[in-house]
Scaffold this motif. Sequence first.
Motif, PDB file in Angstrom:
ATOM      1  N   ASN A  24      46.037  29.535  30.680  1.00  9.37           N
ATOM      2  CA  ASN A  24      44.997  29.881  29.716  1.00  9.37           C
ATOM      3  C   ASN A  24      43.702  30.336  30.383  1.00  9.37           C
ATOM      4  O   ASN A  24      42.844  30.946  29.724  1.00  9.37           O
ATOM      5  CB  ASN A  24      44.705  28.675  28.814  1.00  9.37           C
ATOM      6  CG  ASN A  24      45.817  28.434  27.817  1.00  9.37           C
ATOM      7  OD1 ASN A  24      45.983  29.165  26.847  1.00  9.37           O
ATOM      8  ND2 ASN A  24      46.620  27.401  28.069  1.00  9.37           N
ATOM      9  N   ALA A  25      43.563  30.030  31.656  1.00 11.03           N
ATOM     10  CA  ALA A  25      42.383  30.491  32.395  1.00 11.03           C
ATOM     11  C   ALA A  25      42.602  31.852  33.045  1.00 11.03           C
ATOM     12  O   ALA A  25      41.648  32.472  33.528  1.00 11.03           O
ATOM     13  CB  ALA A  25      42.011  29.469  33.474  1.00 11.03           C
ATOM     14  N   MET A  26      43.841  32.347  33.049  1.00 11.91           N
ATOM     15  CA  MET A  26      44.173  33.562  33.784  1.00 11.91           C
ATOM     16  C   MET A  26      43.584  34.852  33.216  1.00 11.91           C
ATOM     17  O   MET A  26      43.312  35.774  33.994  1.00 11.91           O
ATOM     18  CB  MET A  26      45.692  33.701  33.898  1.00 11.91           C
ATOM     19  CG  MET A  26      46.304  32.775  34.941  1.00 11.91           C
ATOM     20  SD  MET A  26      45.530  32.928  36.573  1.00 11.91           S
ATOM     21  CE  MET A  26      46.004  34.604  36.994  1.00 11.91           C
ATOM     22  N   PRO A  27      43.419  35.023  31.878  1.00  7.86           N
ATOM     23  CA  PRO A  27      42.866  36.309  31.413  1.00  7.86           C
ATOM     24  C   PRO A  27      41.563  36.698  32.084  1.00  7.86           C
ATOM     25  O   PRO A  27      41.382  37.852  32.500  1.00  7.86           O
ATOM     26  CB  PRO A  27      42.695  36.083  29.903  1.00  7.86           C
ATOM     27  CG  PRO A  27      43.764  35.109  29.553  1.00  7.86           C
ATOM     28  CD  PRO A  27      43.848  34.185  30.739  1.00  7.86           C
ATOM     29  N   ALA A  28      40.631  35.758  32.207  1.00  6.07           N
ATOM     30  CA  ALA A  28      39.364  36.074  32.872  1.00  6.07           C
ATOM     31  C   ALA A  28      39.583  36.371  34.350  1.00  6.07           C
ATOM     32  O   ALA A  28      38.931  37.267  34.919  1.00  6.07           O
ATOM     33  CB  ALA A  28      38.387  34.917  32.711  1.00  6.07           C
ATOM     34  N   VAL A  29      40.500  35.661  34.976  1.00  8.26           N
ATOM     35  CA  VAL A  29      40.780  35.887  36.396  1.00  8.26           C
ATOM     36  C   VAL A  29      41.428  37.253  36.601  1.00  8.26           C
ATOM     37  O   VAL A  29      41.115  37.969  37.565  1.00  8.26           O
ATOM     38  CB  VAL A  29      41.691  34.769  36.950  1.00  8.26           C
ATOM     39  CG1 VAL A  29      42.018  35.012  38.414  1.00  8.26           C
ATOM     40  CG2 VAL A  29      41.021  33.403  36.779  1.00  8.26           C
ATOM     41  N   ILE A  30      42.332  37.635  35.696  1.00  5.90           N
ATOM     42  CA  ILE A  30      42.979  38.941  35.797  1.00  5.90           C
ATOM     43  C   ILE A  30      41.943  40.061  35.714  1.00  5.90           C
ATOM     44  O   ILE A  30      42.035  41.073  36.423  1.00  5.90           O
ATOM     45  CB  ILE A  30      44.048  39.092  34.697  1.00  5.90           C
ATOM     46  CG1 ILE A  30      45.238  38.179  34.994  1.00  5.90           C
ATOM     47  CG2 ILE A  30      44.513  40.540  34.576  1.00  5.90           C
ATOM     48  CD1 ILE A  30      46.274  38.156  33.894  1.00  5.90           C
ATOM     49  N   THR A  31      40.968  39.895  34.841  1.00  7.40           N
ATOM     50  CA  THR A  31      39.905  40.894  34.737  1.00  7.40           C
ATOM     51  C   THR A  31      39.164  41.052  36.058  1.00  7.40           C
ATOM     52  O   THR A  31      38.909  42.181  36.516  1.00  7.40           O
ATOM     53  CB  THR A  31      38.917  40.499  33.634  1.00  7.40           C
ATOM     54  OG1 THR A  31      39.611  40.360  32.395  1.00  7.40           O
ATOM     55  CG2 THR A  31      37.831  41.548  33.477  1.00  7.40           C
ATOM     56  N   VAL A  32      38.833  39.939  36.677  1.00 10.63           N
ATOM     57  CA  VAL A  32      38.129  39.993  37.968  1.00 10.63           C
ATOM     58  C   VAL A  32      39.008  40.623  39.035  1.00 10.63           C
ATOM     59  O   VAL A  32      38.544  41.437  39.841  1.00 10.63           O
ATOM     60  CB  VAL A  32      37.683  38.581  38.385  1.00 10.63           C
ATOM     61  CG1 VAL A  32      37.104  38.597  39.800  1.00 10.63           C
ATOM     62  CG2 VAL A  32      36.653  38.041  37.415  1.00 10.63           C
ATOM     63  N   ILE A  33      40.300  40.281  39.045  1.00 11.75           N
ATOM     64  CA  ILE A  33      41.206  40.859  40.042  1.00 11.75           C
ATOM     65  C   ILE A  33      41.284  42.369  39.880  1.00 11.75           C
ATOM     66  O   ILE A  33      41.269  43.123  40.864  1.00 11.75           O
ATOM     67  CB  ILE A  33      42.608  40.216  39.917  1.00 11.75           C
ATOM     68  CG1 ILE A  33      42.561  38.753  40.358  1.00 11.75           C
ATOM     69  CG2 ILE A  33      43.626  40.987  40.754  1.00 11.75           C
ATOM     70  CD1 ILE A  33      43.864  38.010  40.157  1.00 11.75           C
ATOM     71  N   GLY A  34      41.368  42.835  38.636  1.00 14.48           N
ATOM     72  CA  GLY A  34      41.404  44.273  38.406  1.00 14.48           C
ATOM     73  C   GLY A  34      40.143  44.969  38.868  1.00 14.48           C
ATOM     74  O   GLY A  34      40.202  46.036  39.505  1.00 14.48           O
ATOM     75  N   MET A  35      39.004  44.378  38.576  1.00 18.12           N
ATOM     76  CA  MET A  35      37.746  44.952  39.031  1.00 18.12           C
ATOM     77  C   MET A  35      37.671  44.968  40.558  1.00 18.12           C
ATOM     78  O   MET A  35      37.211  45.940  41.165  1.00 18.12           O
ATOM     79  CB  MET A  35      36.579  44.154  38.457  1.00 18.12           C
ATOM     80  CG  MET A  35      36.436  44.238  36.948  1.00 18.12           C
ATOM     81  SD  MET A  35      35.965  45.873  36.388  1.00 18.12           S
ATOM     82  CE  MET A  35      34.303  45.980  37.029  1.00 18.12           C
ATOM     83  N   GLN A  36      38.123  43.892  41.172  1.00 18.45           N
ATOM     84  CA  GLN A  36      38.081  43.825  42.632  1.00 18.45           C
ATOM     85  C   GLN A  36      39.009  44.854  43.269  1.00 18.45           C
ATOM     86  O   GLN A  36      38.708  45.387  44.338  1.00 18.45           O
ATOM     87  CB  GLN A  36      38.464  42.419  43.105  1.00 18.45           C
ATOM     88  CG  GLN A  36      37.453  41.353  42.755  1.00 18.45           C
ATOM     89  CD  GLN A  36      36.077  41.658  43.286  1.00 18.45           C
ATOM     90  OE1 GLN A  36      35.914  42.034  44.436  1.00 18.45           O
ATOM     91  NE2 GLN A  36      35.071  41.511  42.435  1.00 18.45           N
ATOM     92  N   MET A  37      40.131  45.155  42.611  1.00 17.51           N
ATOM     93  CA  MET A  37      41.025  46.177  43.148  1.00 17.51           C
ATOM     94  C   MET A  37      40.322  47.517  43.211  1.00 17.51           C
ATOM     95  O   MET A  37      40.444  48.269  44.196  1.00 17.51           O
ATOM     96  CB  MET A  37      42.282  46.271  42.263  1.00 17.51           C
ATOM     97  CG  MET A  37      43.332  47.231  42.797  1.00 17.51           C
ATOM     98  SD  MET A  37      43.992  46.676  44.388  1.00 17.51           S
ATOM     99  CE  MET A  37      44.835  48.155  44.950  1.00 17.51           C
ATOM    100  N   GLY A  38      39.567  47.838  42.173  1.00 12.41           N
ATOM    101  CA  GLY A  38      38.790  49.077  42.211  1.00 12.41           C
ATOM    102  C   GLY A  38      37.739  49.066  43.294  1.00 12.41           C
ATOM    103  O   GLY A  38      37.535  50.063  44.001  1.00 12.41           O
ATOM    104  N   PHE A  39      37.062  47.918  43.461  1.00 13.70           N
ATOM    105  CA  PHE A  39      36.054  47.811  44.510  1.00 13.70           C
ATOM    106  C   PHE A  39      36.673  47.911  45.908  1.00 13.70           C
ATOM    107  O   PHE A  39      36.062  48.454  46.828  1.00 13.70           O
ATOM    108  CB  PHE A  39      35.289  46.492  44.381  1.00 13.70           C
ATOM    109  CG  PHE A  39      34.426  46.415  43.158  1.00 13.70           C
ATOM    110  CD1 PHE A  39      33.746  47.528  42.712  1.00 13.70           C
ATOM    111  CD2 PHE A  39      34.298  45.230  42.454  1.00 13.70           C
ATOM    112  CE1 PHE A  39      32.943  47.467  41.573  1.00 13.70           C
ATOM    113  CE2 PHE A  39      33.506  45.152  41.321  1.00 13.70           C
ATOM    114  CZ  PHE A  39      32.826  46.273  40.883  1.00 13.70           C
ATOM    115  N   LEU A  40      37.892  47.396  46.060  1.00 13.31           N
ATOM    116  CA  LEU A  40      38.553  47.462  47.360  1.00 13.31           C
ATOM    117  C   LEU A  40      38.859  48.906  47.748  1.00 13.31           C
ATOM    118  O   LEU A  40      38.767  49.272  48.922  1.00 13.31           O
ATOM    119  CB  LEU A  40      39.847  46.645  47.337  1.00 13.31           C
ATOM    120  CG  LEU A  40      39.697  45.127  47.309  1.00 13.31           C
ATOM    121  CD1 LEU A  40      41.057  44.451  47.314  1.00 13.31           C
ATOM    122  CD2 LEU A  40      38.882  44.643  48.494  1.00 13.31           C
TER     123      LEU A  40
END
Length: 314
Positions: free
Chosen positions: A234-250
């Motif tokens: 249940n905590a993963m949706p917010a984490v997935i959003t951050v991971i996606g943003m970080q992929m773009g930043f990478l």
Amino acid sequence: MFTFVLRRALQTVPVVLGVTLATFLLSQIIPGDPTDVLLGPGASDEARERLRTALGLDRSMVVQYLYYLGNLAQGDFGQSFTFARPVIEVLADRMANTALLAFAAIALASAAGIAAGTWAAVRPGSLRDRGLTVGVLFLNSMPSFWLGLVLILIFGLHLRLLPVSGMSSGDGGPLNLMAHMLLPTVTLAAWSLAAIARMTRSSLLEVINSDYVRTARSRGVGEARIVLFHALPNAMPAVITVIGMQMGFLLSGAVLTETVFSWPGIGLAMYQAISTRDIPLIQGGILVLALAFVAINFAVDVLYAYFNPKIKLA
């Protein structure tokens, strides 16, 4: 779900057009004349005018932009001055190398960040929780190029354990590639690891304090099962959003990392293009990275809606 995906896809169209406009304007605001790069500073004025006419630089900005869009629609990104090849070929040869480094970095950052954030959230206020906070601040404050140079100094020059440049040496092979990838992957993943760990901790703490978790504890469910099978999903949706943003930043951050480690990707090619004022290659590299960022954000929105049905209803 189909309506949500279609709406998000349509919303990316003006973003893509904005990206193309930004990359086009880049060629207009960069000081200097492209004919200096192609002909050299000693060329005559007549030769410069002939080249400007051939390149369409004598037209108005609006006409040039429309021609630019038309060429992009046909897959024509222009000709690279540095590599004497079409820009699309240069980028295609190097995109796989950049993607390999970025995906390895996001995989490392995601695995370590989620594990660290979960480990700290289980005991809020403890020594390990405070240690994570200090570690996050430390990683967030380090520029990637500085961390890369420190890793090169320690593991490459002093300990001589790992190679510090390129993708392969000697006979190559998978193990050789992994050895060359290790330092740039850690360098690129450090900042994203801190962001993912911080979001995992805060999101998990919010879920752990909810009513259904307290109900599960009252029924005698083990703490490990509560965290892994009830709270963390249940905590993963917010984490997935951050991971996606970080992929773009990478993808964008790979420019500095690839330059430090001489990794033959789009970032290193763009650095070489900036050094030689290769405007078509600079434009093409920025456009490809920006479009990849848009595509990743679109995929994250779809995944977020999949994990959180409230988004689709909204």
